[in-house]
Design a protein around this motif. Structure first.
Motif, PDB file in Angstrom:
ATOM      1  N   MET A 162       5.947 -10.067  -1.452  1.00  0.00           N
ATOM      2  CA  MET A 162       4.890 -10.104  -2.428  1.00  0.00           C
ATOM      3  C   MET A 162       3.606  -9.509  -1.893  1.00  0.00           C
ATOM      4  O   MET A 162       3.104  -9.980  -0.746  1.00  0.00           O
ATOM      5  N   SER A 163       3.337  -8.472  -2.542  1.00  0.00           N
ATOM      6  CA  SER A 163       2.099  -7.599  -2.060  1.00  0.00           C
ATOM      7  C   SER A 163       0.754  -8.426  -2.372  1.00  0.00           C
ATOM      8  O   SER A 163       0.764  -9.269  -3.051  1.00  0.00           O
ATOM      9  N   LEU A 164      -0.293  -7.961  -1.705  1.00  0.00           N
ATOM     10  CA  LEU A 164      -1.557  -8.654  -1.711  1.00  0.00           C
ATOM     11  C   LEU A 164      -1.986  -8.278  -3.203  1.00  0.00           C
ATOM     12  O   LEU A 164      -2.910  -9.147  -3.607  1.00  0.00           O
ATOM     13  N   ALA A 165      -1.659  -7.217  -3.740  1.00  0.00           N
ATOM     14  CA  ALA A 165      -2.426  -7.080  -5.191  1.00  0.00           C
ATOM     15  C   ALA A 165      -1.674  -7.939  -6.193  1.00  0.00           C
ATOM     16  O   ALA A 165      -2.353  -8.353  -7.156  1.00  0.00           O
ATOM     17  N   VAL A 166      -0.300  -8.336  -6.067  1.00  0.00           N
ATOM     18  CA  VAL A 166       0.119  -9.288  -6.763  1.00  0.00           C
ATOM     19  C   VAL A 166      -0.288 -10.561  -6.725  1.00  0.00           C
ATOM     20  O   VAL A 166      -0.813 -11.421  -7.654  1.00  0.00           O
ATOM     21  N   ILE A 167      -0.525 -10.978  -5.441  1.00  0.00           N
ATOM     22  CA  ILE A 167      -1.201 -12.281  -4.988  1.00  0.00           C
ATOM     23  C   ILE A 167      -2.810 -12.235  -5.603  1.00  0.00           C
ATOM     24  O   ILE A 167      -3.060 -13.463  -6.163  1.00  0.00           O
ATOM     25  N   GLY A 168      -3.398 -11.178  -5.619  1.00  0.00           N
ATOM     26  CA  GLY A 168      -4.674 -11.234  -6.087  1.00  0.00           C
ATOM     27  C   GLY A 168      -4.773 -11.219  -7.853  1.00  0.00           C
ATOM     28  O   GLY A 168      -5.440 -11.912  -8.002  1.00  0.00           O
ATOM     29  N   MET A 169      -3.811 -10.533  -8.432  1.00  0.00           N
ATOM     30  CA  MET A 169      -3.719 -10.882  -9.769  1.00  0.00           C
ATOM     31  C   MET A 169      -3.210 -12.102 -10.209  1.00  0.00           C
ATOM     32  O   MET A 169      -3.772 -12.789 -11.125  1.00  0.00           O
ATOM     33  N   ILE A 170      -2.419 -12.708  -9.525  1.00  0.00           N
ATOM     34  CA  ILE A 170      -2.029 -14.157  -9.701  1.00  0.00           C
ATOM     35  C   ILE A 170      -3.385 -15.197  -9.649  1.00  0.00           C
ATOM     36  O   ILE A 170      -3.565 -16.154 -10.327  1.00  0.00           O
ATOM     37  N   ALA A 171      -4.096 -15.003  -8.448  1.00  0.00           N
ATOM     38  CA  ALA A 171      -5.210 -15.904  -8.157  1.00  0.00           C
ATOM     39  C   ALA A 171      -6.169 -15.589  -9.285  1.00  0.00           C
ATOM     40  O   ALA A 171      -6.914 -16.370  -9.903  1.00  0.00           O
TER      41      ALA A 171
END
Length: 61
Positions: A1-10
């Motif tokens: 999972m990319s950092l952009a997706v993790i940031g979006m989820i957060a």
């Protein structure tokens, strides 16, 4: 999972907490997310306990 997706989820989690629970819930979710981030970095070995309490002068060496 990319950092952009993790940031979006957060960000979405913080948004939902702020919308449904108010500002206090927003701050609680943000604080617990920060604690979880540091615990995860510690468990992965990217962050060491000594790094948190060592004076700034010694970190540069």
């Amino acid at each position: 999972m990319s950092l952009a997706v993790i940031g979006m989820i957060a960000g979405m989690a913080l948004g939902f907490a702020g919308y449904f629970g108010g500002f206090g819930a927003f701050l609680l979710v943000a604080a617990l997310g920060a604690v979880g981030f540091f615990v995860g970095r510690f468990l992965e070995g990217d962050l060491h306990f000594d790094d948190l309490f060592r004076p700034r002068d010694e970190r540069r060496r």
